[in-house]
Design a protein around this motif. Sequence first.
Motif, PDB file in Angstrom:
ATOM      1  N   ALA B 133       0.792  -0.731  -0.018  1.00 17.26           N
ATOM      2  CA  ALA B 133       0.234   0.136  -0.103  1.00 17.26           C
ATOM      3  C   ALA B 133       1.205   0.987   0.699  1.00 17.26           C
ATOM      4  O   ALA B 133       0.572   2.173  -1.124  1.00 17.26           O
ATOM      5  N   HIS B 140      -4.679   1.976   3.444  1.00 13.04           N
ATOM      6  CA  HIS B 140      -4.638   0.506   3.486  1.00 13.04           C
ATOM      7  C   HIS B 140      -5.359   0.466   5.029  1.00 13.04           C
ATOM      8  O   HIS B 140      -5.000   1.028   6.263  1.00 13.04           O
ATOM      9  N   CYS B 174      -7.995   1.059  -2.875  1.00 13.32           N
ATOM     10  CA  CYS B 174      -7.177   1.258  -1.620  1.00 13.32           C
ATOM     11  C   CYS B 174      -6.764  -0.506  -0.842  1.00 13.32           C
ATOM     12  O   CYS B 174      -7.278  -1.028  -2.214  1.00 13.32           O
ATOM     13  N   LEU B 175      -6.019  -0.747  -0.312  1.00  9.64           N
ATOM     14  CA  LEU B 175      -5.596  -2.664  -0.155  1.00  9.64           C
ATOM     15  C   LEU B 175      -6.054  -2.413   1.418  1.00  9.64           C
ATOM     16  O   LEU B 175      -6.177  -2.090   1.771  1.00  9.64           O
TER      17      LEU B 175
END
Lengths: 413, 262
Positions: B133, B140, B174-175
């Motif tokens: 990320a 994240h 996003c992660l």
Amino acid sequence: MARLSVNLEIAKGMAYSELTRVAKLCPFQAIEISNGSLEVNSGCKMCKICLKKGPPGLFEIIESEAASFVDKASYKGVAVYIDHAEGDVHPVSLELLGKARELADKIGDPVYALLIGRNLSACALELLHYQADEVFIYDRKEFENFMVEPYAAALADFVRKIKPSSMLIGATVSGRSLAPRAAAKLKTGLTADCTKLDIKENSDLVQIRPAFGGNIMAQIVTPRHRPQMATVRYKIFSAPARKDDPSGKVTECFIDDSLLFSGVKIEQIRRKERKPSISDAEVIVACGRGFKAQKDLKLAYQLADLLGAEIACTRPLIEAGWIDASRQIGLSGRTVKPKLIISLGISGSVQFKAGMENSETIVSVNSDESAPIFQVSRYAAVGDLYEILPKLIRRLNENKKPGFQLQPASFTI
Amino acid sequence: MRILVCIKQVPGTAKVDIDEKTGVLKRSGVDSKMNPYDLYAIETALRLKELTGASVCALSMGPSQAADVLREALMMGVDECALLSDRAFAGADVLATSRALSGAVQVLGGFDLIICGKQTTDGDTAQVGPEMAEHLGISHASNVSEIISCSESSLRVDVNMGESSEIQEISMPCLITAEKDIFVPRLPSYKRKLKTAGADIRLISLNDLPDSDPKGYGLSGSPTQVERIFPPESNSGQVMLRGDPEELAERIFNILNVSKFI
């Protein structure tokens, strides 16, 4: 830096059976047979076993140009990130301050504490009772709650300004999110869940942890980068006693507004009810795959009741859904350090042992005399838990009867 | 919406021993499997696919055998997959691994959401996801225990923070790393197996990455180095207890008694 190469001249002259034997040497299946020769694939972990066990000269280490070295002399001090909830410091951070002092004293370095949050002056002063030479605070409203992006920005800002040689972070849930984010930002190495730390004269941090998913420990160093970052679980090290007189100073730090971006908005925080946690238990009864069915665990529950113990277990029992996941001991569960732990039918993977080997007294029951759990056990009982437990439970029940007197002569440990 | 799931092939058993005399690793059995925590990541992606019509791609890094776990992901319902593989990645630590994976993410391009398992069972670090990320410059959240809702631009999730849990709204891209038990993972389906038997696995190697300088990858791009490996220490001053069950129970009882645990 080095990489492994196959000497094709030697490989071409080898019989197929010999090639197969050599390919099997690799525990990571990184040696492949292709076109009557051998190839090393990307599974190679540079463990060099093939060099030691393979035919001489077949494998070679090719050294390529050395990567640039950081100026180690310009980095000084062992820093600890202080994990806290509204100024309530997580005990793992105190344990790390104690370890940081021990490491720093070996090379005459200072110990730093890094505190990020809001309204933390009292907390910072308290930390001066715990071995920190200097506490650095980032105190502003954006830091009121833990948010990984701004916190990582503050950590990186601290590293760039103060240049600590090592940075220790508690492997709490937030620490395990923050540390990698910050390490990637600083483009440096990060070693997770170290179980031992030491320091060399040149300030290289010696980081030891279980590795390769097996019963093996690895000693890891970060020789070309600073800071050297490591996370450590709660209850691996011991917290220092609080000193009556504080020493050291508190320094306020400031960070540029532009670095405080967060793509995460916290909508709601719910404190969990504090359930009795195995991390805090003084006595633990731990169960493993020696139990053949879930119903058989009642033996362990009975024993735990009699000893006032918490029940814990290994990963396979969690995966089978027999016991709640919060009760798992090991690297993917919790680390425990009770006064007494009785392990029942647990063979003792290195991940499990890393989560409990610092317990004060370890008693293990296992039918396999060569079970690795015995290596860390003070008392190793070789036998069938299905036969031993009912008898032990009966004995403990008898002992509960009023008026029963122990015969000192029967002590035969 | 496009979702990427990152998965890893790990040893099938944790049974690796070390020969104390020679220091050589002995891994019994050669079987390997998908990292069990990745099943939850795949299931999360597939549930979001059912909800939003997203497409799901699976990415793995490893030797050619790692294609097995990608095939398994296809059988579970993933639409496409890619294998990041190159000799230059050998010996990679967390930084070099996450850098290579981030490069592959850029090659595949255009993801709104990346989902990883919370950790692997071989490395056990839980670090690769958050480092990716950071390399990709996206937000994240680790240890996501529930997906509450998903809009075009953000994700509302419940996050396990240890002592507390938080509801977070995360802007995409996003992660996230999926907590165990976020959903019950489905089994690979036989129908999908037949359907995906000939499916292509896209290969990505060092030269395909935006930064293809080998110095940044594998062992040479890894700040951490393994200095030595050794068997765990064993406890000295150990007492072996042998005998019939009655005797053993009595001796354990005495140990507990003398040590004042009863």
